[in-house]
Design an enzyme around this catalytic site. Sequence first.
Site, PDB file in Angstrom:
ATOM      1  CE  LYS A 151      -3.909  -2.335   0.484  1.00 31.13           C
ATOM      2  NZ  LYS A 151      -5.140  -2.282  -0.284  1.00 31.13           N
ATOM      3  CE  LYS A 177      -3.412  -9.709  -3.393  1.00 31.77           C
ATOM      4  NZ  LYS A 177      -3.749  -8.311  -3.331  1.00 31.77           N
ATOM      5  CG  HIS A 267      -7.698  -9.742  -5.830  1.00 28.49           C
ATOM      6  ND1 HIS A 267      -8.894  -9.097  -5.987  1.00 28.49           N
ATOM      7  CD2 HIS A 267      -7.102  -9.170  -4.750  1.00 28.49           C
ATOM      8  CE1 HIS A 267      -9.021  -8.167  -5.043  1.00 28.49           C
ATOM      9  NE2 HIS A 267      -7.940  -8.192  -4.278  1.00 28.49           N
ATOM     10  CG  HIS A 300      -8.396 -12.534  -2.177  1.00 24.14           C
ATOM     11  ND1 HIS A 300      -8.204 -11.330  -1.537  1.00 24.14           N
ATOM     12  CD2 HIS A 300      -7.223 -12.827  -2.782  1.00 24.14           C
ATOM     13  CE1 HIS A 300      -6.967 -10.918  -1.748  1.00 24.14           C
ATOM     14  NE2 HIS A 300      -6.355 -11.805  -2.513  1.00 24.14           N
ATOM     15  N   GLY A 340      -9.269  -5.300   5.336  1.00 27.12           N
ATOM     16  CA  GLY A 340      -9.511  -4.695   6.656  1.00 27.12           C
ATOM     17  C   GLY A 340      -8.921  -5.508   7.798  1.00 27.12           C
ATOM     18  CD  GLN A 360      -3.116 -11.460   0.997  1.00 25.40           C
ATOM     19  OE1 GLN A 360      -2.620 -12.259   0.274  1.00 25.40           O
ATOM     20  NE2 GLN A 360      -4.058 -10.636   0.592  1.00 25.40           N
ATOM     21  N   GLY A 363      -3.407  -2.144   4.873  1.00 25.11           N
ATOM     22  CA  GLY A 363      -3.441  -1.056   5.852  1.00 25.11           C
ATOM     23  C   GLY A 363      -2.986  -1.524   7.226  1.00 25.11           C
TER      24      GLY A 363
HETATM   25  C1  CAP Z   1      -6.893  -5.583   1.208  1.00 27.30           C
HETATM   26  C2  CAP Z   1      -7.118  -5.481  -0.277  1.00 27.30           C
HETATM   27  C3  CAP Z   1      -7.891  -6.582  -0.974  1.00 27.30           C
HETATM   28  C4  CAP Z   1      -9.199  -6.970  -0.338  1.00 27.30           C
HETATM   29  C5  CAP Z   1     -10.270  -7.452  -1.279  1.00 27.30           C
HETATM   30  C6  CAP Z   1      -7.815  -4.192  -0.530  1.00 27.30           C
HETATM   31  O1  CAP Z   1      -6.296  -4.407   1.726  1.00 27.30           O
HETATM   32  O2  CAP Z   1      -5.895  -5.425  -0.938  1.00 27.30           O
HETATM   33  O3  CAP Z   1      -8.078  -6.176  -2.303  1.00 27.30           O
HETATM   34  O4  CAP Z   1      -8.822  -7.983   0.539  1.00 27.30           O
HETATM   35  O5  CAP Z   1     -11.266  -8.127  -0.624  1.00 27.30           O
HETATM   36  O6  CAP Z   1      -7.381  -3.433  -1.387  1.00 27.30           O
HETATM   37  O7  CAP Z   1      -8.840  -3.976   0.062  1.00 27.30           O
HETATM   38  P1  CAP Z   1      -6.430  -3.952   3.263  1.00 27.30           P
HETATM   39  P2  CAP Z   1     -11.436  -9.731  -0.634  1.00 27.30           P
HETATM   40  O8  CAP Z   1      -5.727  -5.013   4.073  1.00 27.30           O
HETATM   41  O9  CAP Z   1      -5.709  -2.622   3.347  1.00 27.30           O
HETATM   42  O10 CAP Z   1      -7.866  -3.855   3.603  1.00 27.30           O
HETATM   43  O11 CAP Z   1     -10.182 -10.324  -0.093  1.00 27.30           O
HETATM   44  O12 CAP Z   1     -12.605  -9.929   0.240  1.00 27.30           O
HETATM   45  O13 CAP Z   1     -11.666 -10.133  -2.039  1.00 27.30           O
HETATM   46 MG    MG Z   2      -6.670  -4.942  -2.851  1.00 23.95          MG
END
Ligand code: CAP
Ligand code: MG
Length: 412
Positions: A151, A177, A267, A300, A340, A360, A363
């Site tokens: 990030k 990733k 993903h 995911h 999250g 994973q 943030g």
């Molecule tokens: C997590 C993440 C993923 C989400 C998608 C994001 O980041 O990289 O894309 O996990 O949801 O951008 O939100 P954070 P899922 O840890 O900062 O939230 O795994 O449910 O498909």
């Molecule tokens: Mg993401």
Amino acid sequence: MKTYSYLHLGEDIDPDSFVICDYRVTTEMPMEKAAEAIAAEQSTGTWTGITTLNDDVFEKYGARVNKIGKDTVRIAYPVADFSLEVGAVPQILSVIAGNLFGLESIGKLRLEDVFFPKSMLKEFKGPKFGIEGIRKELDRPKKPLVGTIVKPKIGLPPKEFADYVYEAGKGGLTNSKDDETLVDQTFCPIEDRTVAVAEALDRLESEGHKMMHAINISTAGHKILELADKVQSWGAREIMVDVITCGFSAVQVLAEDPSIKVPIHVHRTMHGAMTRDPLHGISMLPITKIVRMCGGDALHIGTLGVGKMSGDPRDHHNLDACLDDITVPYRTVMPVCSGGVYPGIVGRIIEASGFDVQIQAGGGVAGHPGGVMKGAMAMSQAVDAAFEHIPVEEYAKDHEELRIALEKWGQR
Ligand code: CAP
Ligand code: MG
């Protein structure tokens, strides 16, 4: 003109001769009529009787409405309705999850689950690595995997990006990733990023730590295999595909190509358009099953009702579909809990998932007041606490990074 009934309620349906689908249906119509409308549209019929349908065609290829509940129907499609080249997802989806969603007369409709006959399952190869293969690559036989998503999701140039990965590895993370929106932008060309990350991973390995980073190769269908080949030659140890935007066939083409020798992290960005409405669309469960058939090594599945993305305890079905080794002939898929996530909720996730999971945090690592390395340490410590069945607040007493993370984000 002869009229045909698609109702075969309560009849024995041979699971080896039919693809069986469970749908949730919200309609003003009588349920039987709605179910017949779906069965007709998706097999031998249309909205009206037709002169061209005959007994032979109907008997061989007509879908069968096998069960009707208060708001559910089970429909069985004869194997013969599927393309001879059965290991091809597009045609399968257009039968079980195609036009039916647009039928004006029906209202809302959701594909909840699907069961494929053995003859079709064997046309797919499943994951090349799966849980066991990924664990082997990482020398991590038992503990949950713990990762990050670099990030901010876009904007970092290759060097800073790779520094992030290196720090995350120094903090103990096994995985990192690309984010789903990062592929090959000018601020971070994929070649430069892959090379810089490969150097960071090599450096970590020479210092005794094995780590994987999934490079996002989500691109146009006719270019994806070539891009995967290239990133491999630039040193990628894992690749990532956005399965809904690229299509299931993208995962399959990569998994089945002998030149691709790294695991595929899948993903599911955009899945919410299909999965979020509990009454309409496609639930995550069939998506999980098809990703596994196509050869995704990690997928995911949400955070089992704990993180930032919408989700609920039904996510457990998705986890089971990754791990089940009784009904499917493939390797297991590494379930990825992401979205999250922060150290204070890791324990609850692992309680729900068990140890075969990749947790994973983007943030939840980069937001640590001490920076990426300390954020990674805090996440690793939270996983260690859960693995050793020690309450996280107890573990935090001797682990400063974890304590700071709990102070910042709390605990659930
Ligand atoms: C997590 C993440 C993923 C989400 C998608 C994001 O980041 O990289 O894309 O996990 O949801 O951008 O939100 P954070 P899922 O840890 O900062 O939230 O795994 O449910 O498909
Ligand atoms: Mg993401």
